[in-house]
Design a protein around this motif. Sequence first.
Motif, PDB file in Angstrom:
ATOM      1  N   ASP A 198       2.948  63.474  64.293  1.00 13.70           N
ATOM      2  CA  ASP A 198       2.137  64.655  64.017  1.00 13.70           C
ATOM      3  C   ASP A 198       2.560  65.288  62.685  1.00 13.70           C
ATOM      4  O   ASP A 198       1.722  65.745  61.909  1.00 13.70           O
ATOM      5  CB  ASP A 198       2.200  65.668  65.179  1.00 13.70           C
ATOM      6  CG  ASP A 198       3.623  65.963  65.652  1.00 13.70           C
ATOM      7  OD1 ASP A 198       4.580  65.360  65.121  1.00 13.70           O
ATOM      8  OD2 ASP A 198       3.775  66.800  66.564  1.00 13.70           O
ATOM      9  N   VAL A 199       3.862  65.256  62.417  1.00 14.02           N
ATOM     10  CA  VAL A 199       4.358  65.779  61.137  1.00 14.02           C
ATOM     11  C   VAL A 199       3.795  64.938  59.988  1.00 14.02           C
ATOM     12  O   VAL A 199       3.274  65.452  58.998  1.00 14.02           O
ATOM     13  CB  VAL A 199       5.905  65.770  61.099  1.00 14.02           C
ATOM     14  CG1 VAL A 199       6.400  66.164  59.709  1.00 14.02           C
ATOM     15  CG2 VAL A 199       6.478  66.672  62.175  1.00 14.02           C
ATOM     16  N   ARG A 200       3.866  63.633  60.177  1.00 12.82           N
ATOM     17  CA  ARG A 200       3.379  62.722  59.135  1.00 12.82           C
ATOM     18  C   ARG A 200       1.871  62.925  58.890  1.00 12.82           C
ATOM     19  O   ARG A 200       1.418  62.940  57.756  1.00 12.82           O
ATOM     20  CB  ARG A 200       3.652  61.277  59.566  1.00 12.82           C
ATOM     21  CG  ARG A 200       3.428  60.243  58.477  1.00 12.82           C
ATOM     22  CD  ARG A 200       3.622  58.827  59.016  1.00 12.82           C
ATOM     23  NE  ARG A 200       4.974  58.579  59.480  1.00 12.82           N
ATOM     24  CZ  ARG A 200       5.982  58.190  58.689  1.00 12.82           C
ATOM     25  NH1 ARG A 200       5.773  57.997  57.417  1.00 12.82           N
ATOM     26  NH2 ARG A 200       7.181  57.999  59.184  1.00 12.82           N
ATOM     27  N   THR A 201       1.122  63.081  59.950  1.00 13.86           N
ATOM     28  CA  THR A 201      -0.328  63.295  59.835  1.00 13.86           C
ATOM     29  C   THR A 201      -0.623  64.558  59.028  1.00 13.86           C
ATOM     30  O   THR A 201      -1.476  64.566  58.133  1.00 13.86           O
ATOM     31  CB  THR A 201      -0.948  63.416  61.248  1.00 13.86           C
ATOM     32  OG1 THR A 201      -0.694  62.202  61.946  1.00 13.86           O
ATOM     33  CG2 THR A 201      -2.446  63.640  61.187  1.00 13.86           C
ATOM     34  N   TRP A 202       0.104  65.616  59.332  1.00 11.33           N
ATOM     35  CA  TRP A 202      -0.100  66.879  58.605  1.00 11.33           C
ATOM     36  C   TRP A 202       0.322  66.731  57.144  1.00 11.33           C
ATOM     37  O   TRP A 202      -0.392  67.166  56.234  1.00 11.33           O
ATOM     38  CB  TRP A 202       0.680  68.012  59.297  1.00 11.33           C
ATOM     39  CG  TRP A 202       0.539  69.319  58.590  1.00 11.33           C
ATOM     40  CD1 TRP A 202      -0.511  70.197  58.688  1.00 11.33           C
ATOM     41  CD2 TRP A 202       1.466  69.894  57.663  1.00 11.33           C
ATOM     42  NE1 TRP A 202      -0.286  71.272  57.861  1.00 11.33           N
ATOM     43  CE2 TRP A 202       0.922  71.120  57.222  1.00 11.33           C
ATOM     44  CE3 TRP A 202       2.711  69.493  57.155  1.00 11.33           C
ATOM     45  CZ2 TRP A 202       1.572  71.945  56.300  1.00 11.33           C
ATOM     46  CZ3 TRP A 202       3.355  70.316  56.241  1.00 11.33           C
ATOM     47  CH2 TRP A 202       2.794  71.529  55.824  1.00 11.33           C
ATOM     48  N   GLN A 203       1.460  66.082  56.911  1.00 14.10           N
ATOM     49  CA  GLN A 203       1.935  65.897  55.530  1.00 14.10           C
ATOM     50  C   GLN A 203       0.940  65.068  54.714  1.00 14.10           C
ATOM     51  O   GLN A 203       0.679  65.364  53.549  1.00 14.10           O
ATOM     52  CB  GLN A 203       3.302  65.189  55.530  1.00 14.10           C
ATOM     53  CG  GLN A 203       4.442  66.059  56.027  1.00 14.10           C
ATOM     54  CD  GLN A 203       5.723  65.255  56.240  1.00 14.10           C
ATOM     55  OE1 GLN A 203       5.675  64.059  56.558  1.00 14.10           O
ATOM     56  NE2 GLN A 203       6.859  65.905  56.065  1.00 14.10           N
ATOM     57  N   ARG A 204       0.382  64.040  55.337  1.00 14.65           N
ATOM     58  CA  ARG A 204      -0.559  63.177  54.621  1.00 14.65           C
ATOM     59  C   ARG A 204      -1.792  63.977  54.195  1.00 14.65           C
ATOM     60  O   ARG A 204      -2.286  63.855  53.075  1.00 14.65           O
ATOM     61  CB  ARG A 204      -0.963  61.989  55.512  1.00 14.65           C
ATOM     62  CG  ARG A 204      -1.760  60.927  54.771  1.00 14.65           C
ATOM     63  CD  ARG A 204      -2.150  59.746  55.657  1.00 14.65           C
ATOM     64  NE  ARG A 204      -0.998  59.050  56.203  1.00 14.65           N
ATOM     65  CZ  ARG A 204      -0.736  58.910  57.501  1.00 14.65           C
ATOM     66  NH1 ARG A 204      -1.551  59.408  58.413  1.00 14.65           N
ATOM     67  NH2 ARG A 204       0.330  58.261  57.903  1.00 14.65           N
ATOM     68  N   GLN A 205      -2.249  64.846  55.089  1.00 16.16           N
ATOM     69  CA  GLN A 205      -3.418  65.665  54.763  1.00 16.16           C
ATOM     70  C   GLN A 205      -3.085  66.678  53.653  1.00 16.16           C
ATOM     71  O   GLN A 205      -3.895  66.922  52.757  1.00 16.16           O
ATOM     72  CB  GLN A 205      -3.925  66.368  56.023  1.00 16.16           C
ATOM     73  CG  GLN A 205      -5.096  67.300  55.789  1.00 16.16           C
ATOM     74  CD  GLN A 205      -6.348  66.597  55.290  1.00 16.16           C
ATOM     75  OE1 GLN A 205      -6.437  65.368  55.276  1.00 16.16           O
ATOM     76  NE2 GLN A 205      -7.322  67.374  54.853  1.00 16.16           N
ATOM     77  N   MET A 206      -1.887  67.244  53.712  1.00 16.07           N
ATOM     78  CA  MET A 206      -1.479  68.177  52.648  1.00 16.07           C
ATOM     79  C   MET A 206      -1.431  67.442  51.312  1.00 16.07           C
ATOM     80  O   MET A 206      -1.846  67.960  50.274  1.00 16.07           O
ATOM     81  CB  MET A 206      -0.104  68.777  52.969  1.00 16.07           C
ATOM     82  CG  MET A 206      -0.138  69.832  54.049  1.00 16.07           C
ATOM     83  SD  MET A 206      -0.949  71.364  53.490  1.00 16.07           S
ATOM     84  CE  MET A 206       0.409  72.167  52.581  1.00 16.07           C
ATOM     85  N   ARG A 207      -0.942  66.229  51.326  1.00 20.03           N
ATOM     86  CA  ARG A 207      -0.855  65.441  50.111  1.00 20.03           C
ATOM     87  C   ARG A 207      -2.247  65.134  49.560  1.00 20.03           C
ATOM     88  O   ARG A 207      -2.499  65.229  48.367  1.00 20.03           O
ATOM     89  CB  ARG A 207      -0.117  64.132  50.417  1.00 20.03           C
ATOM     90  CG  ARG A 207       0.620  63.652  49.223  1.00 20.03           C
ATOM     91  CD  ARG A 207       1.392  62.420  49.467  1.00 20.03           C
ATOM     92  NE  ARG A 207       1.615  61.888  48.142  1.00 20.03           N
ATOM     93  CZ  ARG A 207       2.718  62.076  47.445  1.00 20.03           C
ATOM     94  NH1 ARG A 207       3.722  62.723  47.961  1.00 20.03           N
ATOM     95  NH2 ARG A 207       2.826  61.621  46.231  1.00 20.03           N
TER      96      ARG A 207
END
Length: 256
Positions: A198-207
């Motif tokens: 879930d952290v990775r998913t959010w980070q990818r979207q922020m990127r």
Amino acid sequence: MAIDLVTRREWGARQPRGSYGRLSSTRGVKVHYTGGQVSPDIVGDHARCVALVRSIQNHHMDGNGWIDVGYSLLVCPHRKVFEGRGPNHLPAANGSGLNSGHYAVLGLVGSTGFTQPTDDILHGILDAVEYLRDKGGAGDEIKGHRDGYSTDCPGGPLYAWVKRGAPRPGGGPTEPPEPHPSFPGRVLKYPPVMVGEDVRTWQRQMRRRGWDIDVDGLYGGASRDACRAFQREKGLSATGAVNRATWQATWEEPVT
Ligand SMILES: [Zn+2]
Ligand SMILES: [Zn+2]
């Protein structure tokens, strides 16, 4: 709208002088501009785009000594996408050592004359990116030539668009929000460091939205700081923690 490809035959490309290196996938795409003088007249005359693409190929083959034009695809102000080396072939335009990481897409934009990318050029670049994802295993990243390489390319206006997350022109609040992953059910916060998909998913979207953030699945100080800055930008309570409202805003708020 489907991609409007101009085949090599159609633009009168020269044959490559050798065989391309093969690529089965990349991290994404790097965006380039032509730099130099591009006459604003090309906007009213597609024949000038064709001539410019041919001159770029000549320059790359005869000036740089490359086997072919260095770009994977080239995009003109008429939302047409010229075939360069194409998907699954190593480009040459990103700089030594950087070509296997990203495909190279050129927008026919200069540093003088025609300098402001039009909506059709931006759409065309995104058509090219989607094509490379579809046919060539390109990953999510959209970067500028200057990322990791010393150059002004792709110029101020195109790079600003890249940094905003390369949005489709005319998108934003009038379009219905795209479906996105639902809130994972736990608030992402730090300290201590939280780990997860879930952290990775959010980070990818922020990127994707243009934030300088590592997509490593670890919610630490850097993620918290980016979250806080994002919350401030969107008028959310700046807690540095990704709650349901912040999660949704990360997908649904227009990129500014
Ligand atoms: Zn470049
Ligand atoms: Zn054109």
